[in-house]
Design a protein around this motif. Structure first.
Motif, PDB file in Angstrom:
ATOM      1  N   VAL A   1     -25.875  13.181 111.980  1.00 43.80           N
ATOM      2  CA  VAL A   1     -26.546  13.690 113.446  1.00 43.80           C
ATOM      3  C   VAL A   1     -25.531  13.554 114.448  1.00 43.80           C
TER       4      VAL A   1
ATOM      5  N   GLU B   1     -28.217  17.087 117.777  1.00 43.83           N
ATOM      6  CA  GLU B   1     -29.699  16.513 118.745  1.00 43.83           C
ATOM      7  C   GLU B   1     -29.168  16.714 120.080  1.00 43.83           C
TER       8      GLU B   1
ATOM      9  N   LYS C   1     -37.380   8.857 120.654  1.00 40.96           N
ATOM     10  CA  LYS C   1     -37.154   9.932 119.729  1.00 40.96           C
ATOM     11  C   LYS C   1     -36.757   9.473 118.335  1.00 40.96           C
TER      12      LYS C   1
ATOM     13  N   TRP D   1     -36.469  11.424 114.407  1.00 36.85           N
ATOM     14  CA  TRP D   1     -35.296  11.995 113.776  1.00 36.85           C
ATOM     15  C   TRP D   1     -35.130  11.399 112.261  1.00 36.85           C
TER      16      TRP D   1
ATOM     17  N   TYR E   1     -34.767  13.451 109.079  1.00 38.60           N
ATOM     18  CA  TYR E   1     -33.434  13.460 108.301  1.00 38.60           C
ATOM     19  C   TYR E   1     -33.511  12.749 107.162  1.00 38.60           C
TER      20      TYR E   1
END
Lengths: 370, 406, 131
Positions: free
Chosen positions: B163, B197, B218, B222, B226
């Motif tokens: 990410v 992101e 957040k 995430w 994921y």
């Protein structure tokens, strides 16, 4: 006025004297060699005098310090950006930059003059604010106009998003073109003769200009607008011309400055041009209403001497490199503030004295402006 | 008029009596860095040099100056500081760590007056085409190779997803957007899932606290989205700290930050007190490692063991000193008598014991010209609780060097 | 009187612009990339040579090796290039001098193998990012 006391002389020259004393103390501390300092001074005179000289004509016309000169500097910078983009190099590039800057500065100067005519008596603060306003316009043009409206061929100059000029531009093509054009070596010192010749021509121009009809008119306007008007002088027009001349010359001055520096700070270079030029002039002993060519040279020299020696002197004094840097900021800008304060103080004293002489009294000038 | 002449005479007099100080070292090395408030690591590098070889003021070898905090609007000062260093007749090498705008011009001026001074730049902020002409050696971190290597390291550790966290302003910077594209390409080639992101820009209205808060809040989402076998990479330094905190607490991988240093993010994220080991990199690394292991994040989080900025400052100074002692001059650089890659790697290695380095030369993307005095470097990745990843032994496939940001 | 003034002003403006154009053309700097790589143009291949001395406008010659590309800078429109091809021993085996003029484009690529072989396409405008 004739037999000024020693104290009077001291007070009216307080700024240059304070500067000289501080420099005298700082030079040995800095540890720089004599030849280096002389070289730096010669270089800095060559690059800054023209800009400072451009302030003289509006002062003669009674319009005070032309903070609006930054508009001219912006014109010069836009011209230099274009010339660098087109990759016009050498003397040709420099001349072309001067030519391109002329109409831009003319227009900006005319605008400034028109506005200042509507703000008589408050020219300085108005032109100062006008500088801020035009700074916004300038940023808009350079940050959005270039690459969007004005085509830019050299992509190294653009931000990667495709429009807007990067914040630092290397002026490879016109770098030190004027300086190197006629470099004379006096001992170990390199003297950029061509730059000094241009400055000398400028000085001659000012001296000659003062004797022309227009120059006389300007001084008359500077003395008293009402009297000048009744004598049949077109006051507003004369004032606009004074500002236009100053703005155009400031544009050339900025071009000379930038060719010496060799790199341009796209978004900040002009801001410094105005502040530093005005500070130099004040430090040279000039006032809002009276400034001579001598003031220019003395001021540029003293101001930059301080600028060169203070970081190193600060480092020696405080033993740490970064403290030297803070010391420089503190001293240099502190002194500019001091120059402005002393300048205001002196103006008040002058007024006081004027009032005294109007009363017909021969009383000595008051020690402090009350 | 008379007054003016008197002043000029006085200035001349004052100037005349100012002489240069003489010192004991056979030659001097000048170094310019940022101040503490601007960039601490470079400053520490210069202080290390002073500690080793002494300050010129005390008869030593190193002369240290700093550039202004707002260097971009005071270019004249940057130039004056550097050119001032060359005023010393014993000056033989000058190093700028962070070659801020104005460095190139200052170097040109120095070269004109003093062609015998070796000029070095660590981390340049100016156009490579010009810096490499003005300076003898320029170094920078190799962000192109790292784009591949960070992903590769994540794969080695067992990550399945990568990410990349950033925001539009950063993605408009050429090198960052190019690295992002390389990472995406590398994920494809290494059989990993790539995801982008967006986080708020700390320079926008939310400010640094808002941007950091966003990451803290957040991150759990995430991780849900994921899975735990996900490596996170973030382009912004301020956002790295909360990211590290969450990775340590909740899971996931963090290979290394944008410009890796054990000081970046870790002390704040894990509450490590480093005041007693300032400047001692192995000790700093040890303390951070202990903190990471204590959080149960061993084998999941990494960095470069030695800060790039610090190592650059001290290594470039050392390299300058060594070359001057060997009697080398800028002429030798021009004539190719110096193996730049070898010298640079040797100097960097000397101050980062145990950490491997790798270097390759910069190639200008638009003209294809290779600049043989512009080595780009990267250090082996250090994973806490696991050790070095031997990333310097990996070969970066050629194709990644031509991936562009578009 | 007014008409005359107008004419004078128009003439001055014209001179101003003309001088600008003159400076523009005369002062335009060009980046030249000297290229010594093997090129294939259609069915023809031009082999790069071991090394050569290149002199532009009679300036000091620079040496170029096989597979090298060197940047040079030229100012103005008309120029001369002189190429001296050397064999491995460093002896000049072939010399060629060519005149060329540059348009307003910024960057030009000169293929030395093509120039030596007399292919007219030896100089071309170089678009950045092409290579």
């Amino acid at each position: 006025m004739k037999n000024k006391s020693f104290k009077d002389i001291l007070i009216s020259n307080a700024v240059p004297i304070i500067f000289l004393v501080l420099s005298a103390a700082a030079i040995p501390l800095s540890g720089f060699t004599t030849s280096y300092l002389i070289q730096e001074m010669v270089t800095r005179m060559g690059r800054n005098c023209f800009l400072v000289l451009s302030l003289l004509i509006p002062i003669a016309a009674g319009m005070g310090l032309n903070f609006g000169m930054v508009l001219g500097a912006m014109g010069g910078q836009i011209a230099i950006i274009l010339v660098t983009d087109w990759n016009i190099v050498g003397m040709q590039g420099l001349l072309l930059a001067a030519m391109i800057s002329t109409p831009i500065s003319l227009a900006l100067g005319w605008l400034t003059g028109e506005i200042l005519n509507r703000a008589k008596g408050r020219e300085m603060v108005t032109s100062f604010m006008l500088g801020f306003f035009m700074n916004g316009v300038y940023q808009f043009i350079v940050l959005y106009g270039f690459g969007m409206v004005i085509p830019v061929e050299n992509h190294a100059m653009l931000l990667s998003r495709g429009f807007g000029i990067r914040n630092a531009i290397n002026l490879q093509g016109v770098r030190q073109v004027l300086d190197k054009f006629l470099m004379v070596d006096i001992g170990p010192i390199h003297v950029p003769m061509a730059a000094f010749i241009v400055i000398a021509l400028f000085c001659l121009f000012i001296l000659w200009f003062n004797r022309t009809k227009l120059g006389q008119d300007m001084r008359a306007v500077g003395q008293d607008m009402a009297v000048a008007k009744s004598a049949g002088i077109a006051v507003d027009r004369t004032r606009i011309i004074a500002i236009i001349i100053s703005t155009v010359l400031a544009g050339y001055g900025q071009i000379i400055f930038l060719q010496n520096i060799g790199t341009m700070n796209t978004y900040n270079a002009h801001e410094q041009a105005g502040i530093f030029a005005i500070a130099s002039l004040l430090i040279g002993g000039a006032t809002v209403s009276r400034a001579t060519i001598t003031n220019v040279f003395v001021g540029v020299m003293l101001f930059h001497l301080m600028f060169v020696v203070s970081p190193m002197a600060g480092k020696t004094l405080m033993g740490q490199a970064q403290l030297g840097e803070y010391f420089r900021v503190f001293v240099s800008y502190g002194i500019i503030a001091l120059a402005l304060v002393l300048h205001a103080l002196r103006r008040r004293m002058d007024k006081e004295r004027e009032r005294q002489s109007l009363r017909g009294g021969d009383a000595p000038a008051p020690a402090n402006g009350h | 008029m008379k007054r003016g002449i008197v002043f000029l005479a006085l200035i001349a007099l004052v100037t005349f009596f100012a002489g240069g100080a003489l010192a004991d070292a056979p030659f001097h090395i000048g170094i310019m860095t940022g101040t503490l408030s601007q960039s601490e690591d470079d400053l520490r590098g210069a202080e290390k040099l002073i500690e080793m070889y002494g300050d010129v003021a005390n008869g030593g070898m190193i002369k240290h100056v700093t550039y202004p905090d707002n260097f971009s609007s005071e270019m004249e000062t940057v130039i004056a500081q550097l050119v001032g260093l060359a005023d010393d007749p014993l000056m033989k090498a000058i190093v700028s760590v962070q070659g801020v705008p104005g460095t190139t011009e200052a170097y040109r001026k120095i070269r004109e007056r003093r062609p015998d001074i070796i000029l070095l730049i660590g981390m340049s902020q100016e156009d490579p085409n010009l810096t490499t002409q003005a300076a003898d050696v320029v170094t920078d971190p190799d962000n192109v190779a790292r784009g591949y290597l960070i992903v590769k390291a994540a794969q080695k550790l067992g990550a399945k997803t990568f990410v990349h966290i950033s925001f539009p302003r950063h993605m408009s910077i050429e090198l960052l957007s190019r690295r992002r594209a390389i990472m995406e390409e590398a994920c494809k080639d290494l059989g990993m899932t790539y995801a982008f992101e967006t986080a708020p820009d700390p320079t926008s209205d939310v400010g640094i606290p808002g941007a950091q808060q966003f990451i803290l809040e957040k991150f759990p989402a995430w991780l849900d989205k994921y899975g735990k076998e996900t490596a996170f990479f973030c382009t912004n330094d301020a956002q790295t700290e909360p990211l590290l905190k969450r990775v340590a607490e909740m899971g996931g991988f963090f290979i290394e930050s944008d410009l890796p240093s054990p000081l970046l993010g870790y002390p704040g994220a894990l509450g490590v007190d480093l005041s007693s080991v300032q400047g001692d990199w192995p000790a700093i690394l040890k303390r951070v490692e202990d903190a990471v292991v204590a959080k149960g994040a061993a084998g999941r989080m990494g960095t470069w063991a030695f800060s790039f900025a610090y190592t650059t400052g001290v290594a470039m100074g050392e390299m300058g000193k060594k070359l001057v002692e060997e009697g080398k001059t800028p002429e030798d650089f021009k004539n190719g008598n110096i193996d730049i890659k070898k010298e640079v790697l040797e100097a960097y290695g000397k101050f980062s014991p145990g950490a491997e380095w790798n270097a390759s030369f910069y190639t200008d993307a638009s003209t294809g010209v290779t600049m043989k005095n512009y080595p780009l470097l990267y250090q082996d990745t250090y994973i806490f609780g696991k050790g070095y990843m031997k990333m310097t032994d990996e070969v970066v496939p050629d194709k990644y060097f031509t991936v562009t940001g578009q | 009187m007014k008409a005359r003034r107008l004419v004078v002003r128009a003439a001055a403006l014209f001179l101003f612009v003309a001088l600008g154009v003159f400076l523009f053309v005369n002062g335009k700097g060009h980046d030249i990339l000297l290229d010594n790589k093997t090129v294939t143009m259609g069915d023809q291949t031009y082999e790069a040579f071991a090394s050569a001395l290149i002199s532009l406008d009679g300036k000091k010659a620079v040496e170029i090796q096989r597979r090298e590309r060197l940047p040079e800078m030229l100012v103005g429109k008309n120029h001369v290039i002189r190429v001296e091809v050397m064999n491995r021993g460093g002896k000049v085996i072939q010399t060629r001098e060519e005149k060329f003029s540059l348009g307003l484009d910024r960057t030009w690529l000169i293929s030395l193998p093509m120039l030596i072989s007399g292919d007219a396409r030896w100089i071309q405008v170089f678009k950045t990012g092409e290579n």
